[in-house]
Design a protein around this motif. Structure first.
Motif, mmCIF file in Angstrom:
data_model
loop_
_atom_site.group_PDB
_atom_site.id
_atom_site.type_symbol
_atom_site.label_atom_id
_atom_site.label_comp_id
_atom_site.label_asym_id
_atom_site.label_seq_id
_atom_site.Cartn_x
_atom_site.Cartn_y
_atom_site.Cartn_z
ATOM 1 N N THR A 158 6.588 20.008 -2.344
ATOM 2 C CA THR A 158 7.234 18.715 -2.102
ATOM 3 C C THR A 158 6.159 17.649 -1.960
ATOM 4 O O THR A 158 4.973 17.956 -1.856
ATOM 5 N N ASN A 159 6.610 16.397 -1.960
ATOM 6 C CA ASN A 159 5.665 15.299 -1.839
ATOM 7 C C ASN A 159 6.206 14.246 -0.887
ATOM 8 O O ASN A 159 7.342 14.341 -0.402
ATOM 9 N N THR A 160 5.389 13.242 -0.627
ATOM 10 C CA THR A 160 5.767 12.250 0.378
ATOM 11 C C THR A 160 6.862 11.318 -0.105
ATOM 12 O O THR A 160 7.580 10.732 0.714
ATOM 13 N N ALA B 194 0.854 -1.190 0.000
ATOM 14 C CA ALA B 194 0.000 0.000 0.000
ATOM 15 C C ALA B 194 0.884 1.232 0.000
ATOM 16 O O ALA B 194 1.742 1.393 0.878
ATOM 17 N N ALA B 195 0.678 2.113 -0.997
ATOM 18 C CA ALA B 195 1.472 3.337 -1.115
ATOM 19 C C ALA B 195 0.549 4.538 -0.947
ATOM 20 O O ALA B 195 -0.564 4.568 -1.495
ATOM 21 N N ASP B 196 1.008 5.517 -0.189
ATOM 22 C CA ASP B 196 0.270 6.756 0.000
ATOM 23 C C ASP B 196 1.103 7.891 -0.593
ATOM 24 O O ASP B 196 2.140 8.267 -0.038
ATOM 25 N N LEU B 197 0.663 8.424 -1.716
ATOM 26 C CA LEU B 197 1.406 9.455 -2.441
ATOM 27 C C LEU B 197 0.663 10.776 -2.300
ATOM 28 O O LEU B 197 -0.466 10.916 -2.777
ATOM 29 N N GLY C 137 -2.500 -7.810 -4.513
ATOM 30 C CA GLY C 137 -3.223 -7.028 -3.508
ATOM 31 C C GLY C 137 -2.629 -5.666 -3.229
ATOM 32 O O GLY C 137 -2.630 -5.219 -2.079
ATOM 33 N N THR C 138 -2.166 -4.966 -4.273
ATOM 34 C CA THR C 138 -1.499 -3.676 -4.085
ATOM 35 C C THR C 138 -2.488 -2.528 -4.295
ATOM 36 O O THR C 138 -3.311 -2.552 -5.209
ATOM 37 N N THR C 139 -2.391 -1.527 -3.429
ATOM 38 C CA THR C 139 -3.242 -0.342 -3.541
ATOM 39 C C THR C 139 -2.376 0.907 -3.530
ATOM 40 O O THR C 139 -1.272 0.925 -2.976
ATOM 41 N N VAL C 140 -2.921 1.966 -4.162
ATOM 42 C CA VAL C 140 -2.230 3.254 -4.229
ATOM 43 C C VAL C 140 -3.249 4.346 -3.904
ATOM 44 O O VAL C 140 -4.361 4.348 -4.433
ATOM 45 N N ARG C 141 -2.852 5.254 -3.052
ATOM 46 C CA ARG C 141 -3.667 6.428 -2.736
ATOM 47 C C ARG C 141 -2.898 7.671 -3.161
ATOM 48 O O ARG C 141 -1.725 7.821 -2.835
ATOM 49 N N TYR C 142 -3.578 8.569 -3.902
ATOM 50 C CA TYR C 142 -2.930 9.787 -4.397
ATOM 51 C C TYR C 142 -3.758 10.987 -3.966
ATOM 52 O O TYR C 142 -4.981 11.023 -4.155
ATOM 53 N N LEU C 143 -3.085 11.993 -3.399
ATOM 54 C CA LEU C 143 -3.761 13.195 -2.905
ATOM 55 C C LEU C 143 -2.997 14.427 -3.352
ATOM 56 O O LEU C 143 -1.793 14.540 -3.119
ATOM 57 N N ASP C 144 -3.721 15.356 -4.004
ATOM 58 C CA ASP C 144 -3.148 16.639 -4.415
ATOM 59 C C ASP C 144 -4.073 17.742 -3.899
ATOM 60 O O ASP C 144 -5.120 18.011 -4.482
ATOM 61 N N ARG D 154 -3.846 20.987 -3.908
ATOM 62 C CA ARG D 154 -4.038 22.149 -4.775
ATOM 63 C C ARG D 154 -5.099 21.874 -5.833
ATOM 64 O O ARG D 154 -5.934 22.723 -6.141
ATOM 65 N N MET D 155 -5.067 20.672 -6.386
ATOM 66 C CA MET D 155 -6.086 20.290 -7.359
ATOM 67 C C MET D 155 -7.349 19.758 -6.698
ATOM 68 O O MET D 155 -8.337 19.494 -7.369
ATOM 69 N N ARG D 156 -7.282 19.579 -5.370
ATOM 70 C CA ARG D 156 -8.386 18.983 -4.612
ATOM 71 C C ARG D 156 -8.765 17.645 -5.224
ATOM 72 O O ARG D 156 -9.918 17.349 -5.492
ATOM 73 N N LEU D 157 -7.710 16.836 -5.443
ATOM 74 C CA LEU D 157 -7.864 15.533 -6.073
ATOM 75 C C LEU D 157 -7.476 14.436 -5.101
ATOM 76 O O LEU D 157 -6.410 14.482 -4.493
ATOM 77 N N LEU D 158 -8.339 13.451 -4.958
ATOM 78 C CA LEU D 158 -8.066 12.273 -4.141
ATOM 79 C C LEU D 158 -8.477 11.045 -4.940
ATOM 80 O O LEU D 158 -9.582 10.979 -5.478
ATOM 81 N N ALA D 159 -7.548 10.079 -5.016
ATOM 82 C CA ALA D 159 -7.830 8.833 -5.735
ATOM 83 C C ALA D 159 -7.365 7.657 -4.907
ATOM 84 O O ALA D 159 -6.247 7.655 -4.378
ATOM 85 N N ASP D 160 -8.223 6.655 -4.779
ATOM 86 C CA ASP D 160 -7.896 5.390 -4.124
ATOM 87 C C ASP D 160 -7.987 4.294 -5.177
ATOM 88 O O ASP D 160 -9.084 3.982 -5.663
ATOM 89 N N LEU D 161 -6.836 3.682 -5.502
ATOM 90 C CA LEU D 161 -6.760 2.748 -6.618
ATOM 91 C C LEU D 161 -6.258 1.392 -6.152
ATOM 92 O O LEU D 161 -5.432 1.301 -5.239
#
Length: 701
Positions: free
Chosen positions: A147-149, A136-139, A173-180, A182-189
């Motif tokens: 900067t980013n994580t 599981a990655a949280d980006l 069973g891999t998941t990725v979460r991306y949060l920006d 400034r763009m107010r973007l959240l994705a759980d993949l």
């Protein structure tokens, strides 16, 4: 070491020197043996122990290097097997920086890798094998987007996400979460399970998930069409489809790495029921549209998203051009658009109408849907004030032709500027019936309620073509018309801004001819009407010397100021007016003959009702009264005496065309002899006729 001279020298070496040299050789030999033995011993120790004792040092050293907390909650192995570095960890966790919304950058139930040792020092990193289970990655990006994580040094800023080359991989069973933020973007993949051998996966790798853009939820599916290139850090062919707010968006392109889209051209397509719903996702307000289909090339460059080569349709209209979205401190749109043909129904939203309702039920139903009262046509749809104050925009839009049954419009050229809630349409020009309209519109939502200004200028335009859709014959009509509308009001809807408006409306007609049955009715000379009807010349053109249709607007009520048309045979005047607030119309138009005429009605023709439902009232109370008087004379005297009530002595005073052509107010109008006119009113709301009447203008005054 012995030199060549020493070897050839027959002189025996002293024992002390020989011993010194032998000792030197032993030291060198021992050093070489130690150099060889130490790595071997290290390797042997690591191989035997599997490097489990390095768990603590690994957590400490890697933690200091990354400035993160690194923990291994289960078994740990780090050793050479035999020449490849094997790294094995259970329950591995790497923390996020303190500003992140999730505690961990990366966690894995188990990770088992074989690493090429030299790749850690030189060239691109390479993993001979990777077995990842439940990773599981949280980006995330920070709020300032500096900067980013996954960048472990804030001094280096936010670096793109980089992947090593992987020869053999098994990922489950891999998941990725991306949060920006400034763009107010959240994705759980979630990523489909992967099995690759010899750097080849052999089939597309899919991912799916949900998320939110600003306040709009979405779901997406994507496929990596060239996974073999991906694991070799080559080009990555990606195909993505997302669903959001009744829209479907497709993105396809080739990425240099899986997470790098900077300066990469991506082919995008979007379709849906309303383009305004799509742009509302990023907080942009545009008028409502019918169903649309658009395609464009997207390139991300820093905080800009550039859509070029755009083309497509909305409703029955086409659209092409470019659009740049800058996601800075304030969202900014910069666009240049072109339309070859704009259907008039698709233009309805620009004044607040729902185009679907206009197409199926008409403008009156569309106005009612905005909140307007019954039998009204001015829309009462409120400006999106809050949204308009959140983003800025610059637009240049040209339209070649507007498809309309009644009014021919072409060559629209619109420049729009939106700056912190101040919307300006200036200049806004178009051609109409071989005439040109230039206008400037202003909607300033910084003032509450909004300050609105309309300035519309009509260049000389042939009336025949302008009004052809309303029964005016183009052949035989040589008259032209020019005019100007200048109004200022306050309100957050078109209706409210006009209902409070003040200003002036004036249309001027120079000398020409006008050919239509209705003009004969407005003159209502019964003798002429009957004569032309029997001679089949009812549509004979009316000669116009000059004319002015003017209104002064106060508080949303327009009073005739003046209505004065001078023809070869008559002088046509009008009283009354209309209201933008109630949309009521109450006008009386009458024609007085310049020459003696028998059977003349000499009574006004009424125009009353509303903007949406007006009617022409030819049989006026004055005409009925005149008919009654004629009947009385006929009974009391002779039938011929009854005709006297319908005789027009022909005493109408011709108009001085100078003030008329100048668009002057009623007070400035003169007869041909220079006398002030007493038949054109004062330009203020009041009675339609000078004689008192019980009926009040618009039911108010």
């Amino acid at each position: 070491m012995d030199t060549v001279a020493e070897r050839n020298d027959p002189t025996p070496m002293p024992p002390a020197e020989e011993a010194r040299r032998a000792r030197r050789r032993r030291i060198i030999r021992n050093i070489v043996l130690v150099i060889i033995a130490i790595p071997f011993l290290i390797w042997l120790v690591l191989f035997v122990t599997k490097g489990r004792f390095l768990k603590g040092p690994f957590e400490s050293i890697v933690g200091r290097m990354t400035q993160r907390e690194v923990t291994v909650g289960g078994d740990f192995q780090l050793y050479f097997a035999p020449l490849r570095i094997k790294f094995y960890a259970e329950k591995l966790a790497i923390s996020n920086p303190g500003w992140a919304t999730r505690p961990h950058l990366f966690t894995a139930e188990r990770i088992d890798t074989r690493i090429a040792p030299l790749s850690l020092l030189f060239g691109k990193r390479r993993l001979y094998a990777l077995d990842l289970n439940r990773g599981a990655a949280d980006l995330e990006w920070n709020a300032a987007h500096t900067t980013n994580t996954w960048t472990f040094s804030e001094k280096k800023g936010g670096k793109p996400l980089d992947f090593p080359r992987i020869d053999v991989a098994t990922v489950r069973g891999t998941t990725v979460r991306y949060l920006d933020p400034r763009m107010r973007l959240l994705a759980d993949l979630s990523i489909d399970d992967i099995r690759s051998e010899d750097a080849r996966i052999g089939k597309a790798v899919g991912l799916r998930g949900t998320g939110r853009v600003r306040d709009t939820p979405f779901r997406l599916q994507a496929r990596l069409l060239s996974p073999d290139a991906t694991v070799n850090r080559g080009q990555n062919k990606l195909a993505l489809r997302a669903w959001a707010a009744n829209n479907v968006i497709d993105v396809a392109g080739t990425l240099p790495s899986l997470a790098e889209i900077e300066e990469v051209p991506l082919q995008t397509r979007a379709r849906g029921r309303d383009l305004s719903e799509l742009l509302a996702i990023i907080g942009v307000a545009i008028p409502q549209t019918r169903d649309y289909r658009l395609k464009a090339q997207l390139v991300k460059a820093g905080n800009q998203y550039r859509f070029t080569r755009m083309s497509g349709t909305f409703g029955d209209s086409d659209l092409a051009g470019r659009l740049t979205v800058t996601n800075g401190d304030r969202l900014h749109l910069d666009s240049v658009l072109a339309t070859k043909r704009l259907d008039i129904i698709d233009a309805a939203p620009f004044i607040g109408y729902n185009p679907d309702i206009v197409a199926t039920k008409g403008a009156q139903a569309a106005a009612a849907a905005t909140g307007s009262g019954p039998r009204r046509i001015l829309p009462d749809a409120a400006l999106p004030v809050a949204t308009m104050q959140r983003f800025d925009a610059d637009l240049k839009w040209t339209v070649q032709t507007v498809r309309s049954r009644n009014v021919p419009i072409s060559n629209i050229d619109l420049t729009l500027d939106l700056d912190r809630g101040r919307l300006s349409l200036s200049p806004f020009t178009f051609a109409m019936a071989r005439g040109n309209v230039a206008s400037d519109w202003l909607f300033d939502t910084r003032q509450r309620p909004s300050f609105v200004r309309y300035d519309i200028r009509l260049a000389p335009t042939p009336m025949g073509r302008l009004l052809a859709g309303y029964g005016v014959a183009e052949a035989g009509t040589s008259g032209t018309i020019r005019g100007r509308i200048q109004l200022e009001g306050r309100g957050d809807t078109i209706h409210d801004s006009l209902a409070t408006a003040r200003g002036r409306i004036a249309f001027v007609m120079p000398q020409g001819t006008f050919w239509t049955r209705n003009v004969q009715l407005s003159e209502f000379d019964i003798g002429t009407f009957v004569q032309k009807m029997f001679e089949d010349r009812l549509k004979e053109p009316v000669g116009i010397n000059c004319g002015l249709i003017g209104f002064t607007v106060r508080g949303g009520t327009a009073a005739a100021d003046p209505i004065l048309i001078d023809t070869r045979k008559n002088v046509i005047t009008g009283r009354g007016g209309f209201s933008f607030g109630t949309e009521a119309v109450d006008l009386a138009i009458r024609a007085d003959s310049k020459k003696f005429s028998v059977f003349s009605g000499q009574s006004p023709v009424g125009i009353n009702g509303t903007f949406a439902d007006w009617n022409l009232d030819v049989i006026s109370p004055e005409l009925i009264g005149r008919a009654g008087a004629g009947l009385g004379l006929a009974v009391a005297a002779t039938p011929v005496a009854g005709i006297l009530a319908f005789i027009d002595p022909g005493d109408a005073k011709g108009a001085a065309c100078g003030p008329v052509l100048a668009g002057a107010t009623a007070q400035a109008q003169r007869t041909k002899k220079g006398e002030a006119r007493d038949d054109v009113g004062s330009g203020k709301p009041g009675k339609r006729e000078e004689k008192p009447k019980k009926k009040k203008f618009l039911g108010i005054f």
